[in-house]
Design a protein around this motif. Structure first.
Motif, PDB file in Angstrom:
ATOM      1  N   LEU A 139      72.988  96.594 -47.245  1.00 51.46           N
ATOM      2  CA  LEU A 139      71.977  97.281 -47.076  1.00 51.46           C
ATOM      3  C   LEU A 139      71.182  96.826 -45.869  1.00 51.46           C
ATOM      4  N   LEU A 140      70.618  97.673 -44.970  1.00 49.71           N
ATOM      5  CA  LEU A 140      69.648  97.575 -44.025  1.00 49.71           C
ATOM      6  C   LEU A 140      68.308  98.249 -44.203  1.00 49.71           C
ATOM      7  N   LEU A 141      67.306  97.364 -44.416  1.00 52.69           N
ATOM      8  CA  LEU A 141      66.212  97.877 -44.724  1.00 52.69           C
ATOM      9  C   LEU A 141      65.043  97.412 -43.816  1.00 52.69           C
ATOM     10  N   GLY A 142      64.027  98.086 -43.787  1.00 55.56           N
ATOM     11  CA  GLY A 142      62.716  97.648 -43.029  1.00 55.56           C
ATOM     12  C   GLY A 142      61.924  96.904 -43.756  1.00 55.56           C
ATOM     13  N   ARG A 143      60.927  96.122 -43.322  1.00 57.39           N
ATOM     14  CA  ARG A 143      60.324  95.243 -44.181  1.00 57.39           C
ATOM     15  C   ARG A 143      59.687  95.836 -45.068  1.00 57.39           C
ATOM     16  N   VAL A 144      58.786  96.943 -45.021  1.00 61.12           N
ATOM     17  CA  VAL A 144      58.083  97.441 -45.896  1.00 61.12           C
ATOM     18  C   VAL A 144      58.901  97.930 -47.399  1.00 61.12           C
ATOM     19  N   THR A 145      60.121  98.540 -46.941  1.00 63.32           N
ATOM     20  CA  THR A 145      61.021  99.018 -47.991  1.00 63.32           C
ATOM     21  C   THR A 145      61.719  97.688 -48.655  1.00 63.32           C
ATOM     22  N   TYR A 146      61.823  96.644 -47.831  1.00 65.39           N
ATOM     23  CA  TYR A 146      62.558  95.405 -48.280  1.00 65.39           C
ATOM     24  C   TYR A 146      61.656  94.842 -49.391  1.00 65.39           C
ATOM     25  N   GLN A 147      60.140  94.655 -48.927  1.00 61.63           N
ATOM     26  CA  GLN A 147      59.485  93.970 -50.015  1.00 61.63           C
ATOM     27  C   GLN A 147      59.081  94.828 -51.238  1.00 61.63           C
ATOM     28  N   MET A 148      59.200  96.099 -51.046  1.00 59.82           N
ATOM     29  CA  MET A 148      58.878  97.151 -52.174  1.00 59.82           C
ATOM     30  C   MET A 148      60.096  96.817 -53.228  1.00 59.82           C
ATOM     31  N   MET A 149      61.343  96.881 -52.446  1.00 54.02           N
ATOM     32  CA  MET A 149      62.599  96.921 -53.418  1.00 54.02           C
ATOM     33  C   MET A 149      62.737  95.601 -53.902  1.00 54.02           C
ATOM     34  N   GLU A 150      62.283  94.587 -53.392  1.00 51.00           N
ATOM     35  CA  GLU A 150      62.414  92.901 -53.905  1.00 51.00           C
ATOM     36  C   GLU A 150      61.429  93.101 -55.092  1.00 51.00           C
ATOM     37  N   GLU A 151      60.213  93.452 -55.031  1.00 54.25           N
ATOM     38  CA  GLU A 151      59.194  93.437 -56.029  1.00 54.25           C
ATOM     39  C   GLU A 151      59.729  94.120 -57.039  1.00 54.25           C
ATOM     40  N   ALA A 152      60.221  95.281 -56.994  1.00 53.02           N
ATOM     41  CA  ALA A 152      60.719  96.048 -58.401  1.00 53.02           C
ATOM     42  C   ALA A 152      62.002  95.806 -58.885  1.00 53.02           C
ATOM     43  N   TRP A 153      63.105  95.251 -57.925  1.00 53.82           N
ATOM     44  CA  TRP A 153      64.298  95.101 -58.367  1.00 53.82           C
ATOM     45  C   TRP A 153      64.985  93.730 -58.491  1.00 53.82           C
ATOM     46  N   ARG A 154      64.425  92.811 -57.977  1.00 55.04           N
ATOM     47  CA  ARG A 154      64.986  91.406 -57.721  1.00 55.04           C
ATOM     48  C   ARG A 154      64.842  90.874 -59.249  1.00 55.04           C
ATOM     49  N   LEU A 155      66.037  90.627 -59.925  1.00 55.85           N
ATOM     50  CA  LEU A 155      65.957  90.447 -61.223  1.00 55.85           C
ATOM     51  C   LEU A 155      65.458  89.123 -61.495  1.00 55.85           C
ATOM     52  N   ASP A 156      65.559  87.896 -60.645  1.00 56.54           N
ATOM     53  CA  ASP A 156      64.996  86.637 -61.228  1.00 56.54           C
ATOM     54  C   ASP A 156      63.740  86.546 -61.014  1.00 56.54           C
ATOM     55  N   THR A 157      63.196  87.560 -60.632  1.00 59.65           N
ATOM     56  CA  THR A 157      61.449  87.315 -60.199  1.00 59.65           C
ATOM     57  C   THR A 157      60.653  88.469 -60.727  1.00 59.65           C
ATOM     58  N   ARG A 158      61.632  89.575 -61.295  1.00 58.97           N
ATOM     59  CA  ARG A 158      60.801  90.708 -61.582  1.00 58.97           C
ATOM     60  C   ARG A 158      59.775  90.402 -62.705  1.00 58.97           C
ATOM     61  N   THR A 159      58.592  91.037 -62.842  1.00 58.14           N
ATOM     62  CA  THR A 159      57.627  90.649 -64.047  1.00 58.14           C
ATOM     63  C   THR A 159      57.305  92.115 -64.360  1.00 58.14           C
ATOM     64  N   MET A 160      57.792  93.096 -64.146  1.00 59.83           N
ATOM     65  CA  MET A 160      57.472  94.341 -64.900  1.00 59.83           C
ATOM     66  C   MET A 160      58.636  94.818 -65.578  1.00 59.83           C
ATOM     67  N   SER A 161      58.502  95.509 -66.695  1.00 57.31           N
ATOM     68  CA  SER A 161      59.326  96.228 -67.646  1.00 57.31           C
ATOM     69  C   SER A 161      59.873  97.494 -67.101  1.00 57.31           C
ATOM     70  N   MET A 162      61.243  97.604 -67.115  1.00 54.93           N
ATOM     71  CA  MET A 162      61.816  98.825 -66.520  1.00 54.93           C
ATOM     72  C   MET A 162      62.590  99.540 -67.528  1.00 54.93           C
TER      73      MET A 162
END
Length: 151
Positions: free
Chosen positions: A10-33
């Motif tokens: 995947l090729l992402l811009g910085r803003v999208t990357y950081q948004m996706m990492e916050e929501a979807w990175r499993l080992d650091t995710r703090t929100m419940s989905m």
């Protein structure tokens, strides 16, 4: 999710990357989905990612930073063997469209009007003529419109 699994990276811009990492990175995710999002979460978490940024120094999450001339960097990535690279964001797709480096466009339209947010391809310097190649509809009412540039 299928597009992410099928892509080599995947090729992402910085803003999208950081948004996706916050929501979807499993080992650091703090929100419940919701449970139904887990297949997508696992797919994007495992995917190889490139982030275009001049400000990020360190990244994790199976990611490399792309710096320097964007056109040259994307040409190099496209030369690597494989099925293709998925692209996400708002600013980055416009830049790659200007350079003629997008081989296929997929617009997913959800049955909800947000009423705010960035406009995709705002300020594009030339018109893009596209040919529809696919148009599946999902149970949610969302439609994934896939196009190729007419050359």
């Amino acid at each position: 999710m299928e597009n992410i699994v099928q892509a080599d990276a995947l090729l992402l811009g910085r803003v999208t990357y950081q948004m996706m990492e916050e929501a979807w990175r499993l080992d650091t995710r703090t929100m419940s989905m919701p449970d139904w999002t887990e297949p997508f979460a696992r797919a994007i978490d495992a995917a190889k990612k490139y982030v275009v940024s001049s400000t990020l120094d360190h990244v994790g999450w199976n990611t490399e930073v792309v710096r320097g001339d964007l056109g040259e960097a994307v040409h190099r990535l496209k030369q690597e063997p494989g099925k293709g690279i998925g692209l996400g964001g708002v600013t980055l797709p416009k830049a790659l469209a200007e350079l003629g480096l997008i081989d296929e466009y997929e617009f997913i339209v959800h049955p909800r009007v947000a009423g705010h947010g960035p406009t995709l391809f705002a300020g594009l310097s030339k018109r893009l003529d596209l040919r529809r190649v696919r148009l599946p509809e999902f149970g949610s009412g969302a439609v994934a419109m896939r196009y190729e540039p007419r050359r």
